[in-house]
Write a protein that holds these residues in place. Structure first.
Motif, PDB file in Angstrom:
ATOM      1  N   UNK A 178       6.386  -7.752   0.821  1.00 29.16           N
ATOM      2  CA  UNK A 178       4.954  -7.580   0.572  1.00 29.16           C
ATOM      3  C   UNK A 178       4.361  -8.895   0.073  1.00 29.16           C
ATOM      4  N   UNK A 179       3.242  -9.290   0.636  1.00 32.06           N
ATOM      5  CA  UNK A 179       2.583 -10.515   0.208  1.00 32.06           C
ATOM      6  C   UNK A 179       2.058 -10.344  -1.212  1.00 32.06           C
ATOM      7  N   UNK A 180       2.336 -11.303  -2.061  1.00 33.36           N
ATOM      8  CA  UNK A 180       1.931 -11.205  -3.462  1.00 33.36           C
ATOM      9  C   UNK A 180       0.472 -11.591  -3.665  1.00 33.36           C
ATOM     10  N   UNK A 181      -0.074 -11.171  -4.798  1.00 39.46           N
ATOM     11  CA  UNK A 181      -1.333 -11.728  -5.299  1.00 39.46           C
ATOM     12  C   UNK A 181      -0.987 -13.052  -5.962  1.00 39.46           C
ATOM     13  N   UNK A 224       0.822  -1.207   0.000  1.00 39.62           N
ATOM     14  CA  UNK A 224       0.000   0.000   0.000  1.00 39.62           C
ATOM     15  C   UNK A 224       0.859   1.262   0.000  1.00 39.62           C
ATOM     16  N   UNK A 225       1.959   1.241   0.735  1.00 46.14           N
ATOM     17  CA  UNK A 225       2.837   2.413   0.781  1.00 46.14           C
ATOM     18  C   UNK A 225       3.454   2.688  -0.584  1.00 46.14           C
ATOM     19  N   UNK A 226       3.806   1.630  -1.296  1.00 38.96           N
ATOM     20  CA  UNK A 226       4.370   1.800  -2.636  1.00 38.96           C
ATOM     21  C   UNK A 226       3.299   2.281  -3.615  1.00 38.96           C
ATOM     22  N   UNK A 227       2.072   1.786  -3.457  1.00 37.27           N
ATOM     23  CA  UNK A 227       0.979   2.252  -4.318  1.00 37.27           C
ATOM     24  C   UNK A 227       0.709   3.739  -4.088  1.00 37.27           C
ATOM     25  N   UNK A 228       0.743   4.167  -2.838  1.00 32.47           N
ATOM     26  CA  UNK A 228       0.527   5.583  -2.534  1.00 32.47           C
ATOM     27  C   UNK A 228       1.553   6.449  -3.255  1.00 32.47           C
ATOM     28  N   UNK A 229       2.820   6.053  -3.162  1.00 33.10           N
ATOM     29  CA  UNK A 229       3.895   6.829  -3.774  1.00 33.10           C
ATOM     30  C   UNK A 229       3.795   6.805  -5.294  1.00 33.10           C
TER      31      UNK A 229
END
Length: 289
Positions: free
Chosen positions: A76-79, A30-35
């Protein structure tokens, strides 16, 4: 029914699955998605896989769908690749399932790769050295590459700058050096039966990708991650000439939408006879459709 190239307007070879149908969003990811959303000025809300399929079906665009397994690199847990493959099988008239396996999973990752190919219809693989914190030619990855080569499948490798981690403290702890295209050159030599797709215009190492695609028959380039209006001039130059059969349309969905990419491509300086090759024909050949 399998994809009929005559029934689609284009093929997008670079589409991300970032929202699981079963699991909540991973807090590290989520932190990487935010950035990344801030960097690309994109909507933070990520589309689900069914929403992605509906979007592409409405526009008659086939696409390669994958997640990125960076469990070792950033924790990070993958899909699940199996989730992607199973939903793609239900929509195989428009979705081409790719898988992503953390290179550091080595021989266990190779077992997963073989199962995904033989029993779940996976047609290619995606690697992201920056997020996976792994040199592309690290021998730990070779058991996975060996399986991909055995089935003569394509593999997409992230190259160039990474929007993932941009603006985060210390770049999110990820190292841009693993995005240098020439690092993949050894792997392209060692595995001539893999079709290597270098993702993005590869800035700031654009000329390395162009050189590799010129030099090796098994190296191609996808033009995802940038609007064509921002492409370095040499990308347009080589797409119009010596590399017109080596470049493919990719959007980098959901950060860049395919219709906006295609609209910008019409004004980017590609020759009229080259655009159909980039939009669809080259992908048909590379993906074996």
């Amino acid at each position: 029914m399998p994809i009929d190239p005559a029934r689609v307007q284009a093929i997008d070879v670079h589409v991300h699955a970032e929202v699981s149908c079963h699991d909540p969003e991973d807090p590290v990811m989520a932190k990487f998605f935010d950035a990344a959303s801030a960097y690309f000025k994109a909507d933070r809300k990520r589309p689900t896989i069914p929403e992605t399929i509906a979007y592409y079906r409405e526009r008659e665009i086939a696409f390669c769908l994958f997640t990125v397994d960076c469990e070792s690199g950033i924790g990070a847990k993958r899909i699940s690749n199996y989730e992607v493959a199973d939903i793609a099988a239900e929509h195989d008239d428009i979705v081409i399932p790719f898988a992503s396996i953390d290179p550091r999973k080595g021989k266990l990752g190779a077992r997963e790769a073989r199962d995904l190919i033989e029993n779940h219809g996976v047609k290619g693989f995606k690697f992201h050295g920056i997020m996976q914190d792994c040199h592309p030619a690290d021998r730990v990855a070779y058991p996975i590459y060996e399986v991909i080569a055995e089935y003569r499948l394509p593999a997409i490798f992230h190259t160039g700058h990474s929007g993932m981690g941009t603006g985060m403290r210390g770049g999110g702890g990820v190292r841009l050096k693993y995005g240098q295209p020439i690092l993949i050159d050894d792997v392209a030599v060692d595995f001539p039966d893999i079709k290597f797709i270098l993702a993005h215009p590869s800035w700031p190492w654009t000329d390395e990708s162009l050189s590799m695609a010129l030099h090796k028959d098994n190296v191609f380039i996808d033009l995802s991650g940038w609007s064509p209006k921002y492409f370095p001039k040499q990308v347009i130059q080589y797409a119009n000439t010596q590399l017109k059969h080596k470049m493919m349309f990719g959007s980098d969905w959901p950060l860049i939408r395919p219709d906006k990419w295609l609209a910008a491509a019409q004004e980017a300086g590609f020759r009229d006879e080259v655009l159909p090759l980039i939009m669809k024909d080259n992908a048909v050949r590379v993906l074996g459709l």
